[in-house]
Design a protein around this motif. Sequence first.
Motif, mmCIF file in Angstrom:
data_model
loop_
_atom_site.group_PDB
_atom_site.id
_atom_site.type_symbol
_atom_site.label_atom_id
_atom_site.label_comp_id
_atom_site.label_asym_id
_atom_site.label_seq_id
_atom_site.Cartn_x
_atom_site.Cartn_y
_atom_site.Cartn_z
ATOM 1 N N ASP A 230 -1.571 -9.573 6.353
ATOM 2 C CA ASP A 230 -1.382 -9.040 7.705
ATOM 3 C C ASP A 230 -2.704 -9.104 8.460
ATOM 4 N N ASP A 231 -2.741 -8.561 9.655
ATOM 5 C CA ASP A 231 -3.938 -8.648 10.494
ATOM 6 C C ASP A 231 -5.130 -7.899 9.903
ATOM 7 N N ASN A 232 -4.852 -6.993 8.974
ATOM 8 C CA ASN A 232 -5.927 -6.222 8.348
ATOM 9 C C ASN A 232 -6.359 -6.806 7.002
ATOM 10 N N GLY A 233 -5.811 -7.973 6.674
ATOM 11 C CA GLY A 233 -6.181 -8.606 5.418
ATOM 12 C C GLY A 233 -5.476 -8.033 4.204
ATOM 13 N N GLU A 234 -4.415 -7.247 4.432
ATOM 14 C CA GLU A 234 -3.641 -6.682 3.331
ATOM 15 C C GLU A 234 -2.489 -7.619 2.974
ATOM 16 N N ASN A 494 -2.024 -5.194 -3.928
ATOM 17 C CA ASN A 494 -3.274 -5.190 -3.162
ATOM 18 C C ASN A 494 -4.448 -4.724 -4.004
ATOM 19 N N LYS A 498 -7.683 -7.190 -5.003
ATOM 20 C CA LYS A 498 -9.087 -6.820 -4.746
ATOM 21 C C LYS A 498 -9.894 -6.841 -6.039
#
Length: 505
Positions: A230-234, A494, A498
Amino acid sequence: MKKKNTKTKVSLSLLSAGMLLLVGCSEEGSSGNNGEDGSAIETIDIMTMSYTPEPPQNDSPVIKELEELTGKKMNMLFVPSTTYGDRFNVTLASGSLPHVMLGDKSPSYISAVRDGAFWDLTDYLDDYENLKINDIVKENVSIEGRIYGIPRARPLGRNAVVIRKDWLENVGMDMPETIDDFYDVLKAFTEDDPDGNGENDTYGMAISEHEEPWNIMQTWFGAPNKWGFDDNGELIPDFTTDEYREALEWFNQIYDEGLINEDFAIMDPTQWTNPMINEEVGIIVDVADTAGRLHKAMVDKDPELDDVLDVFGAVSGDHGLVTKPTTGYHSVFSISTTSVKSEEELKEVLAFLNDLNSEEAQNLTINGIEGVHYELENGELNDLTVDDEKSRNEFQDLNQIQMYLPEEKFHKPEQTDLAIRSQEVMIENEDIVLPDPAYPLVSKIYAQRGQQLDNIIGDARIKYIIGELDDAGFEDAIDTWMSSGGEDYVKEINELYKEAQSVKE
């Protein structure tokens, strides 16, 4: 480099089961033979699967040629493919592993990796010319960011579209390049009498209950390959994106307009290609090499159908030209930390595997010995074992130790123009494939609830396509997915992603 040397205890019953599974294997006992100075491995034990009743014995002339080429004796442990999974688990439980064994990313394999049963190969493979792996495949074979097995490579860009090129000519159209073009072709193949018989007896595309065509086509619209960002990198599931919903609406449209078979949701995948063989349909979205199998079946039925098929990789949408890749491999060869005890020995085994991927070794494992099992006539392969089963058994299952890295180098039979085109498309597709960033991650939640979660969205997609579910209903299905463990799954994925990224750094 530190490694664990953990052995797992095994019950007598498991050991007995393992002995039973030796039936059909060629085994001279686990050698583990080191050189006289204790620093070199003379004989390498290799455990892999077999598909024939009589796999090559260790005295096979082809194995002897491979031994001369690689400088290592080979002890082949062939296990029938139908029982390989059981034998693999029993072997792991015994703690007595061959130097090299075939495995996949099963729960037992992943557990063995975490217990230190196999060498971490991440920092070694680039040192061997014939063990280099495509970057996407590296990601796919990795576990928690590290590589514990050398993949048996398969075409990464194998997904493609098979099309009746003669029908295209009959309706006055060119090969489709965009999604709009593709729709127009489906429409013409359904409504414009592409076979010219004056009957309303054709339609655009055949689909079965096998879901992969939908997965492939939705990437054309810009939908992620299972997981995207998504736009937040999630990381987010594909079905939560606008692009997925755009594809879903289009699927519903081509269904409503009769451009695909009405019974797709219940069509047996084994019957999937019959409509094209029976000249009822003009397009199938599958793998490129399906074209060759279809061509043979069509010509066997009607010799007039020679040279009527073509293949292309994908069509472009608003997000450019992309397609869904395969995983790029089928199982991996891992190296035991109990049988291969030092870094020096590890490098010996890696050098051996590197030699197995040379052109000469690939030809030996696939075709046998030149002049004995095959001949080259004007550069074309002539198999000498067609009517000689005993001779063929000297090498036939040796393809199960081949990795085809960094590419296939062995001699092949004369290729048809369609087969050559299929190969070209698979290579071209490697530039447009869209990887799944979460594929390497090992989710405990998915292991427990994956089938249930997949069924929720899979059923909702089918119902939406056939008009039994509207937008609100699909949103309800997403909510059900989230409340059934999906929300925790997204969170876990997620966190795992990471962690994997931090390992690489």
